[in-house]
Each structure stands twice: as C-alpha cells, then as structure tokens.
Design a protein around this motif. Sequence first.
Motif, PDB file in Angstrom:
ATOM      1  N   GLY A  18       0.822  -1.210   0.000  1.00  0.00           N
ATOM      2  CA  GLY A  18       0.000   0.000   0.000  1.00  0.00           C
ATOM      3  C   GLY A  18       0.852   1.255   0.000  1.00  0.00           C
ATOM      4  O   GLY A  18       0.562   2.213  -0.725  1.00  0.00           O
ATOM      5  N   PHE A  19       1.916   1.257   0.798  1.00  0.00           N
ATOM      6  CA  PHE A  19       2.797   2.425   0.842  1.00  0.00           C
ATOM      7  C   PHE A  19       3.505   2.630  -0.494  1.00  0.00           C
ATOM      8  O   PHE A  19       3.614   3.759  -0.974  1.00  0.00           O
ATOM      9  N   CYS A  20       3.985   1.547  -1.108  1.00  0.00           N
ATOM     10  CA  CYS A  20       4.676   1.670  -2.402  1.00  0.00           C
ATOM     11  C   CYS A  20       3.733   2.177  -3.490  1.00  0.00           C
ATOM     12  O   CYS A  20       4.096   3.063  -4.281  1.00  0.00           O
ATOM     13  N   ILE A  21       2.513   1.651  -3.528  1.00  0.00           N
ATOM     14  CA  ILE A  21       1.541   2.114  -4.527  1.00  0.00           C
ATOM     15  C   ILE A  21       1.154   3.565  -4.250  1.00  0.00           C
ATOM     16  O   ILE A  21       1.006   4.371  -5.177  1.00  0.00           O
ATOM     17  N   ALA A  22       1.020   3.916  -2.971  1.00  0.00           N
ATOM     18  CA  ALA A  22       0.693   5.304  -2.624  1.00  0.00           C
ATOM     19  C   ALA A  22       1.816   6.248  -3.052  1.00  0.00           C
ATOM     20  O   ALA A  22       1.552   7.347  -3.556  1.00  0.00           O
ATOM     21  N   SER A  23       3.057   5.827  -2.878  1.00  0.00           N
ATOM     22  CA  SER A  23       4.182   6.663  -3.303  1.00  0.00           C
ATOM     23  C   SER A  23       4.189   6.845  -4.816  1.00  0.00           C
ATOM     24  O   SER A  23       4.391   7.959  -5.318  1.00  0.00           O
ATOM     25  N   PHE A  27       3.748  10.355  -6.995  1.00  0.00           N
ATOM     26  CA  PHE A  27       4.626  10.736  -8.107  1.00  0.00           C
ATOM     27  C   PHE A  27       3.832  10.898  -9.398  1.00  0.00           C
ATOM     28  O   PHE A  27       4.072  11.828 -10.173  1.00  0.00           O
ATOM     29  N   ALA A  28       2.874  10.001  -9.654  1.00  0.00           N
ATOM     30  CA  ALA A  28       2.058  10.102 -10.868  1.00  0.00           C
ATOM     31  C   ALA A  28       1.187  11.354 -10.839  1.00  0.00           C
ATOM     32  O   ALA A  28       1.033  12.026 -11.867  1.00  0.00           O
ATOM     33  N   ALA A  29       0.625  11.693  -9.672  1.00  0.00           N
ATOM     34  CA  ALA A  29      -0.195  12.909  -9.569  1.00  0.00           C
ATOM     35  C   ALA A  29       0.650  14.149  -9.842  1.00  0.00           C
ATOM     36  O   ALA A  29       0.211  15.063 -10.551  1.00  0.00           O
ATOM     37  N   LEU A  30       1.847  14.185  -9.291  1.00  0.00           N
ATOM     38  CA  LEU A  30       2.733  15.324  -9.551  1.00  0.00           C
ATOM     39  C   LEU A  30       3.151  15.380 -11.014  1.00  0.00           C
ATOM     40  O   LEU A  30       3.230  16.457 -11.605  1.00  0.00           O
ATOM     41  N   LEU A  89      -5.527   4.518  -8.381  1.00  0.00           N
ATOM     42  CA  LEU A  89      -4.326   3.963  -7.742  1.00  0.00           C
ATOM     43  C   LEU A  89      -4.226   4.418  -6.288  1.00  0.00           C
ATOM     44  O   LEU A  89      -3.839   3.638  -5.407  1.00  0.00           O
ATOM     45  N   GLY A  90      -4.567   5.667  -6.020  1.00  0.00           N
ATOM     46  CA  GLY A  90      -4.564   6.163  -4.649  1.00  0.00           C
ATOM     47  C   GLY A  90      -5.568   5.415  -3.788  1.00  0.00           C
ATOM     48  O   GLY A  90      -5.285   5.061  -2.644  1.00  0.00           O
ATOM     49  N   ALA A  91      -6.759   5.171  -4.338  1.00  0.00           N
ATOM     50  CA  ALA A  91      -7.770   4.413  -3.599  1.00  0.00           C
ATOM     51  C   ALA A  91      -7.303   2.975  -3.355  1.00  0.00           C
ATOM     52  O   ALA A  91      -7.510   2.425  -2.264  1.00  0.00           O
ATOM     53  N   LEU A  92      -6.656   2.359  -4.342  1.00  0.00           N
ATOM     54  CA  LEU A  92      -6.117   1.012  -4.164  1.00  0.00           C
ATOM     55  C   LEU A  92      -5.066   0.985  -3.064  1.00  0.00           C
ATOM     56  O   LEU A  92      -5.037   0.068  -2.236  1.00  0.00           O
ATOM     57  N   ALA A  93      -4.219   2.003  -3.030  1.00  0.00           N
ATOM     58  CA  ALA A  93      -3.192   2.072  -1.985  1.00  0.00           C
ATOM     59  C   ALA A  93      -3.820   2.196  -0.607  1.00  0.00           C
ATOM     60  O   ALA A  93      -3.371   1.543   0.350  1.00  0.00           O
ATOM     61  N   ALA A 120      -2.246  12.030  -2.097  1.00  0.00           N
ATOM     62  CA  ALA A 120      -2.200  12.103  -3.562  1.00  0.00           C
ATOM     63  C   ALA A 120      -3.572  12.422  -4.137  1.00  0.00           C
ATOM     64  O   ALA A 120      -3.699  13.235  -5.065  1.00  0.00           O
ATOM     65  N   ILE A 121      -4.606  11.807  -3.591  1.00  0.00           N
ATOM     66  CA  ILE A 121      -5.965  12.077  -4.054  1.00  0.00           C
ATOM     67  C   ILE A 121      -6.346  13.523  -3.745  1.00  0.00           C
ATOM     68  O   ILE A 121      -6.905  14.234  -4.584  1.00  0.00           O
ATOM     69  N   LEU A 122      -6.034  13.983  -2.538  1.00  0.00           N
ATOM     70  CA  LEU A 122      -6.356  15.355  -2.155  1.00  0.00           C
ATOM     71  C   LEU A 122      -5.569  16.371  -2.973  1.00  0.00           C
ATOM     72  O   LEU A 122      -6.078  17.453  -3.287  1.00  0.00           O
ATOM     73  N   PHE A 123      -4.327  16.036  -3.322  1.00  0.00           N
ATOM     74  CA  PHE A 123      -3.541  16.934  -4.171  1.00  0.00           C
ATOM     75  C   PHE A 123      -4.249  17.159  -5.494  1.00  0.00           C
ATOM     76  O   PHE A 123      -4.363  18.289  -5.961  1.00  0.00           O
ATOM     77  N   GLN A 124      -4.722  16.070  -6.104  1.00  0.00           N
ATOM     78  CA  GLN A 124      -5.439  16.213  -7.377  1.00  0.00           C
ATOM     79  C   GLN A 124      -6.711  17.030  -7.197  1.00  0.00           C
ATOM     80  O   GLN A 124      -7.031  17.883  -8.010  1.00  0.00           O
ATOM     81  N   PHE A 125      -7.452  16.758  -6.122  1.00  0.00           N
ATOM     82  CA  PHE A 125      -8.706  17.459  -5.895  1.00  0.00           C
ATOM     83  C   PHE A 125      -8.469  18.954  -5.701  1.00  0.00           C
ATOM     84  O   PHE A 125      -9.154  19.785  -6.306  1.00  0.00           O
ATOM     85  N   PHE A 126      -7.508  19.314  -4.854  1.00  0.00           N
ATOM     86  CA  PHE A 126      -7.279  20.727  -4.584  1.00  0.00           C
ATOM     87  C   PHE A 126      -6.665  21.447  -5.787  1.00  0.00           C
ATOM     88  O   PHE A 126      -6.939  22.627  -5.993  1.00  0.00           O
ATOM     89  N   ALA A 127      -5.858  20.766  -6.579  1.00  0.00           N
ATOM     90  CA  ALA A 127      -5.343  21.382  -7.800  1.00  0.00           C
ATOM     91  C   ALA A 127      -6.495  21.668  -8.758  1.00  0.00           C
ATOM     92  O   ALA A 127      -6.576  22.750  -9.355  1.00  0.00           O
ATOM     93  N   PHE A 128      -7.420  20.716  -8.893  1.00  0.00           N
ATOM     94  CA  PHE A 128      -8.595  20.922  -9.748  1.00  0.00           C
ATOM     95  C   PHE A 128      -9.451  22.064  -9.217  1.00  0.00           C
ATOM     96  O   PHE A 128      -9.892  22.930  -9.973  1.00  0.00           O
TER      97      PHE A 128
END
Length: 156
Positions: A18-23, A27-30, A89-93, A120-128
Amino acid sequence: MTDIAPNDSANPIFGWIGFCIASLTLFAALFVFWAGPFAPQQSAGVSLGELAAQIGKSTLRSAAGLEQPEPVARARDLDDFLQIGVAMLGALAVVLSVVGLLRHERRRPAIAGIAVGVGAILFQFFAFAFFAFLGVLIIMALLNSFSDVFSGLFGG
C-alpha cells in the motif's frame, strides 16, 4: 483467558505494498500536474473568445425567448483518463493499507500508505478546485468587461 497481542512479527506485506503504490500514486499525480496536459489543447485566447461568444449567443436567445440548445456530453481525453487512473491507484493504496491494518500488521507502513494515498488524491482534488476557482475569476472578469454590451440589451 489469554490476551491476543497484535502480530508485530508478521511481515507487513499489505502495508508495504500500500505504501509503495501510494508513493507511485503521488509521483504520478505530480507528473500529471506538472508535465500535462497531454491531450491537444486550444490556446487560452481561443477558448475564452469562444466562451464569450457562447455567453453572448445565450443571452440573445434568452432575450428573444428562444430555446437553449441541448447539452452535449464532453468527450474524455487522455488527461481525464490519467487523472482517473491516479485517483484509482490512490484508492487502491488506501485499501491495501487498511487491509494491512486489519491483518494486524505493523502499523507504521500501513498508516504511511493511507496518509500518502489520501494525500495524492487530495492533491489532485485541490489542484482541480484551485484551477476551477481561477477559471471562475476569469469568467467573471470577462462578464464584467462585456457588461456595457449586455446592459444595452436590457435597458440597464
């Protein structure tokens, strides 16, 4: 009666996965945020000009009492699919990290996976949300600049 202690000696496989997928998700969100958009985009001037023209046409149709056109579904492009994939992917993590917690694995990797995945999910949401807010400000500025034209239509 015996006390059952958390199995700290168990290999925290779900927490680490979970931590590896979250990381990777972070990176993918950035990457999607900084390197995108990947689909062809019109220039901002063309988009804003078309928006202003549509607002003007809609106002004239309303003033004349005509029907507005039916809404058209927007086609998805590569950027939409990338953003959806990163969120999934964030939800899977997060789910894998929660499974690690439920299996009584070590807490630190699982909690880190949850925190980074949600981040990562919140980063995408707040950027949007931030860019949507900027878009609203630009539209308000356009409407303000065209207020002289529109006020003549309604006698104001």
